[in-house]
Design a protein around this motif. Structure first.
Motif, PDB file in Angstrom:
ATOM      1  N   UNK A 167       0.666  -1.185  -0.117  1.00 27.26           N
ATOM      2  CA  UNK A 167      -0.042   0.165   0.091  1.00 27.26           C
ATOM      3  C   UNK A 167       0.649   1.227  -0.054  1.00 27.26           C
ATOM      4  N   UNK A 168       2.094   1.148  -0.273  1.00 22.43           N
ATOM      5  CA  UNK A 168       2.906   2.240  -0.219  1.00 22.43           C
ATOM      6  C   UNK A 168       2.468   3.417  -1.510  1.00 22.43           C
ATOM      7  N   UNK A 169       2.489   4.439  -1.212  1.00 24.29           N
ATOM      8  CA  UNK A 169       1.812   5.369  -2.077  1.00 24.29           C
ATOM      9  C   UNK A 169       3.233   6.320  -2.697  1.00 24.29           C
ATOM     10  N   UNK A 170       3.197   6.493  -4.166  1.00 23.85           N
ATOM     11  CA  UNK A 170       4.151   7.147  -4.770  1.00 23.85           C
ATOM     12  C   UNK A 170       3.626   8.544  -5.298  1.00 23.85           C
ATOM     13  N   UNK A 171       4.618   9.324  -5.677  1.00 18.96           N
ATOM     14  CA  UNK A 171       4.423  10.599  -6.118  1.00 18.96           C
ATOM     15  C   UNK A 171       3.254  11.520  -5.329  1.00 18.96           C
ATOM     16  N   UNK A 172       3.438  11.142  -3.767  1.00 20.46           N
ATOM     17  CA  UNK A 172       2.599  11.584  -2.769  1.00 20.46           C
ATOM     18  C   UNK A 172       3.131  11.911  -1.567  1.00 20.46           C
ATOM     19  N   UNK A 199      -4.469   4.097  -1.497  1.00 15.36           N
ATOM     20  CA  UNK A 199      -5.192   3.829  -2.590  1.00 15.36           C
ATOM     21  C   UNK A 199      -5.310   2.469  -3.064  1.00 15.36           C
ATOM     22  N   UNK A 200      -4.207   1.674  -2.534  1.00 12.52           N
ATOM     23  CA  UNK A 200      -4.412   0.135  -2.576  1.00 12.52           C
ATOM     24  C   UNK A 200      -5.236  -0.357  -1.816  1.00 12.52           C
ATOM     25  N   UNK A 201      -5.571   0.384  -0.841  1.00 14.72           N
ATOM     26  CA  UNK A 201      -6.527  -0.390   0.231  1.00 14.72           C
ATOM     27  C   UNK A 201      -7.741  -0.665  -0.194  1.00 14.72           C
ATOM     28  N   UNK A 202      -8.511  -1.712   0.367  1.00 15.26           N
ATOM     29  CA  UNK A 202     -10.039  -1.634   0.156  1.00 15.26           C
ATOM     30  C   UNK A 202     -10.413  -0.770   1.281  1.00 15.26           C
ATOM     31  N   UNK A 203     -11.535  -0.030   0.666  1.00 13.74           N
ATOM     32  CA  UNK A 203     -12.439   0.802   1.526  1.00 13.74           C
ATOM     33  C   UNK A 203     -12.696   0.260   2.733  1.00 13.74           C
ATOM     34  N   UNK A 209      -6.041  17.892  -4.365  1.00 15.50           N
ATOM     35  CA  UNK A 209      -5.417  16.866  -4.925  1.00 15.50           C
ATOM     36  C   UNK A 209      -4.230  16.450  -4.125  1.00 15.50           C
ATOM     37  N   UNK A 257      -5.968  12.856   0.368  1.00 22.26           N
ATOM     38  CA  UNK A 257      -6.513  11.318   0.193  1.00 22.26           C
ATOM     39  C   UNK A 257      -7.113  10.960   1.419  1.00 22.26           C
TER      40      UNK A 257
END
Lengths: 276, 267
Positions: free
Chosen positions: B9-14, B117-121, B166, B169
Motif C-alpha cells: 500500500x505504499x503510495x508514490x508521487x504523494x 489508494x491500494x487499500x480496500x475501502x 489533490x 486522500x
C-alpha cells in the motif's frame, strides 16, 4: 480518440458487443485502459486531453489516478470480459492440455533482457505437461530469444501485433489468445501480467515464477517486482490457490463493472447500432 | 542510502505533508506523549507524524516503528530518525505483513491518512479495529477522533468542491461508524480517557480532559480563538457561532457533549 484504444483490437470487440461495426469501430469518447496496470491505468508519461473520459477496468486504477489529481474515470471492466460474453463457445469443450507460458514481453520501445536458457530449465522442472510459449512479436522476431525455447522442444505461438497508430491492428489477436487459453490446463508467466488474469478468467491454473526479466527503462516509482509481491501475493508462485486467484482476477478485471450493451454504447460511442 | 521497509500500500508521487494539513507536531502532542506513553515500551506510530514528535517518542521508548503511507515521506522521515524503523505502506498492509503487537500504538493524526489508494475501502470503525489489533493486552492506544461538528469545518467559506484538493486522500465522512460524542467514543473503547483538542489538526493548541473543560462562556471564547488559528476564510465570525452554541446549551460538559471543537482526542 487515441490509437491505444485500438490495441489488440479491443475497441473492435467493444464495438461489436455494442452492436456497432467490428471492422471499423467508431471513435471512443476517451481513453481505454489496454492492459492490466499497477498504477493509474496508463503509463506515467501518457498524455491526455483535459476532460476526456478514462475508461478503466476496475476501481483500483481509478483510486490511484484520483490521488494523482486525475479525473473523469469510469470503470467498465476489461474488454476481455466483453470478449468472453461474445465468444461463449469458442474452443469450449476442447481437451485442455499443458501450459501456455507467456514470456513477459517488452513493447515497441522497451526491450527486455534476461536469462532465457535458465528460464527454460525452470519451466521444464515446473510444468508437468507440454509447454506452449507465447512470444509477443517483439520477442518472436528476435532469433536469440526464440531459439532457446525452440531447442527445448516447446511449441511457440505469437498471437499477432497489437497495432500502432491505428495501423496493423490484428483484430483476431484476443480471439486467438482466448482459444489458446481454453485449450490449456495452465497459464504461466515469468511476471504477473495481463495474460495471467485472462487465463485465470477462463479456468486455467496459474503459475508465476522465474526470472521476471526487467524491462529497459522501467519506472521504479511503480515499486517494481516487490510491489507485485506485496499487493498480489496470491497470484505468485509456481502453483497457486485457485479460489484466491479467481477472486483476485474478478477484482482486477473489474467483473462487477461489466455493462450491458446499451449502457456501454451510451458511455463509449456516439454511434447508433446497425439495424439488424 | 536511507533504509525504509515496505508493506503493501505504499503510495508514490504523494506526500501527507501538505499546506492545509501537515505532519502531526507541536507542544500539545509532546505533552500527551510525556503523560500517556509507557516508558521503555515498543511503540508503533501510525500515520504522518513530524520527525521531532517521533524523536520525542523514541527518547522515552525502547523501540519505535513509524508507519506512513507515502514512500517519499517515509524516506524523508527515515533520514531524520536514525534509530527508528520507518515503514512505508498502509495500515491494512502492515497488519497483513506483521503478526505483531506493540506496547503502544500512537495515531495522533487520526485514522484518515493511514489507508492508501491500494487499500480496500474501510469504515472508520474497522480502521480502528486494525489499530487495536496491533496493541498488546494492557497496551496503550492514542488515537485522534475528528469531531463531527467541527466549527472550523462548519464555518469554512470554501464550497465543498474546493475543500478537498489533490493534496488530500482522506475519506469524506458520511460514515455512521464514526463516534459522534464522548459517550460514543466510550462505547467503542470502554474505559477510554477522552481529551478535547482545539486548533489546527496537525498542531493543536490545547489538550483538555473532557471533565475539566471550562464552562460554556469560557469555552466559547477558547473555541473561537482556536478556530481562527486555522487561518481559513469564514462564513461568519467564529465567536458569534461559538457564543450561540453556548447559549443553545451545546457546549455542556459530560459524556453527551458534542465535539464542537476542531478535534477531539481519546486515549
Amino acid at each position: 480518440m487515441h490509437h491505444h484504444n485500438h490495441y489488440y483490437g479491443q475497441a473492435h470487440i467493444l464495438a461489436r458487443y455494442c452492436g456497432l461495426d467490428f471492422r471499423n469501430p467508431p471513435r471512443i469518447r476517451g481513453y481505454l485502459q489496454h492492459g492490466w496496470n499497477v498504477g493509474c491505468g496508463w503509463n506515467p508519461v501518457h498524455e491526455f486531453f483535459d476532460g476526456a473520459w478514462r475508461f478503466v477496468w476496475s476501481e483500483y486504477p481509478m483510486r490511484r489516478g484520483y490521488a494523482l489529481g486525475r479525473r473523469n474515470y469510469k470503470p467498465i471492466g476489461a474488454p476481455w470480459l466483453y470478449l468472453l460474453e461474445l465468444e461463449r463457445e469458442l474452443a469450449v469443450g476442447a481437451e485442455r492440455e499443458g501450459t501456455l507460458f507467456f514470456l513477459f514481453h517488452g513493447w515497441e520501445g522497451g526491450k527486455i533482457t534476461g536469462k532465457h536458457k535458465e528460464l527454460v530449465d525452470e519451466i521444464r522442472d515446473t510444468e508437468p505437461g507440454p509447454v506452449t510459449m507465447s512470444l509477443y512479436y517483439t520477442e518472436y522476431e528476435r532469433p536469440e530469444v526464440r531459439e532457446p525455447y525452440l531447442e527445448a522442444g516447446f511449441d511457440i505461438v505469437s498471437f499477432g501485433r497489437r497495432g500502432f497508430d491505428y495501423l496493423g491492428t490484428d483484430r483476431q489477436f484476443m480471439f486467438r489468445q482466448l482459444a489458446a487459453l481454453r485449450r490449456h490446463r495452465r497459464v504461466a508467466s515469468n511476471r504477473l501480467s495481463t495474460a495471467i488474469f485472462y487465463g485465470a478468467s477462463v479456468g486455467c491454473d496459474v503459475g508465476v515464477y522465474g526470472d521476471p526479466m526487467q524491462l529497459a527503462g522501467e519506472n521504479p516509482s511503480f515499486g517494481g517486482q516487490g510491489r507485485l509481491a506485496r499487493l498480489w501475493p496470491e497470484m505468485l508462485g509456481a502453483h497457486t490457490d485457485k479460489d484466491a486467484v479467481a477472486a483476485c482476477t474478478e477484482r482486477e478485471l473489474g467483473k462487477r463493472w461489466l455493462r450491458s450493451p446499451a449502457e456501454l454504447r451510451s458511455l463509449l460511442f456516439d454511434a447508433e447500432p446497425r439495424l439488424a | 542510502m536511507t533504509d525504509v521497509s515496505l508493506v503493501a500500500g505504499e503510495m508514490y508521487d504523494w506526500t501527507d505533508d501538505g499546506p492545509e494539513r501537515g505532519l502531526a507536531r507541536g507542544t500539545a502532542w509532546h505533552a500527551l506523549i510525556a503523560a500517556a506513553l509507557p516508558v521503555d515500551g515498543d511503540v508503533l506510530v501510525v500515520g504522518p507524524h513530524a520527525a521531532s514528535l517521533v524523536q520525542a517518542i523514541a527518547d522515552v521508548s525502547a523501540r519505535v516503528t513509524l508507519l506512513v503511507r507515502s514512500s517519499q515521506d517515509a524516506l524523508a522521515l527515515a533520514s531524520e530518525l536514525p534509530g527508528v524503523e520507518v515503514v512505508a505502506g498502509a495500515l491494512d498492509g502492515y497488519v497483513a505483513a506483521r503478526a505483531t503487537t506493540h506496547d503502544a500504538v500512537v495515531a495522533l493524526d487520526g485514522l484518515d491518512r493511514v489507508l492508501s489508494t491500494d487499500s480496500e475501502p474501510r469504515t472508520w470503525r474497522s480502521t480502528l479495529d486494525l489499530a487495536q489489533q496491533l496493541v498488546s493486552d494492557a497496551g496503550t492506544l492514542l488515537v485522534t477522533v475528528p469531531g463531527s461538528f467541527r466549527l472550523s469545518d462548519v464555518l469554512d467559506a470554501r464550497p465543498a468542491h474546493l475543500r478537498h484538493g489533490d493534496d488530500e486522500w482522506v475519506p469524506l465522512y458520511s460514515d455512521p461508524s464514526l463516534p459522534r460524542s464522548v459517550r460514543e467514543i466510550g462505547d467503542l473503547v470502554p474505559g477510554a480517557t477522552v481529551l478535547a483538542t482545539y486548533g489546527p489538526w496537525d498542531d493543536p493548541a490545547a489538550l483538555v480532559p473532557v471533565p475539566d473543560l471550562p464552562g460554556p462562556g469560557a469555552l466559547s471564547a477558547v473555541l473561537a480563538q482556536a478556530v481562527r488559528t486555522t487561518h481559513r476564510e469564514w462564513l461568519a465570525d467564529p465567536a458569534e457561532a461559538a457564543t450561540a452554541a453556548a447559549r443553545a446549551g451545546l457546549l455542556r460538559r459530560g459524556r453527551d457533549c458534542w465535539p464542537l471543537w476542531p478535534i477531539s482526542g481519546c486515549w
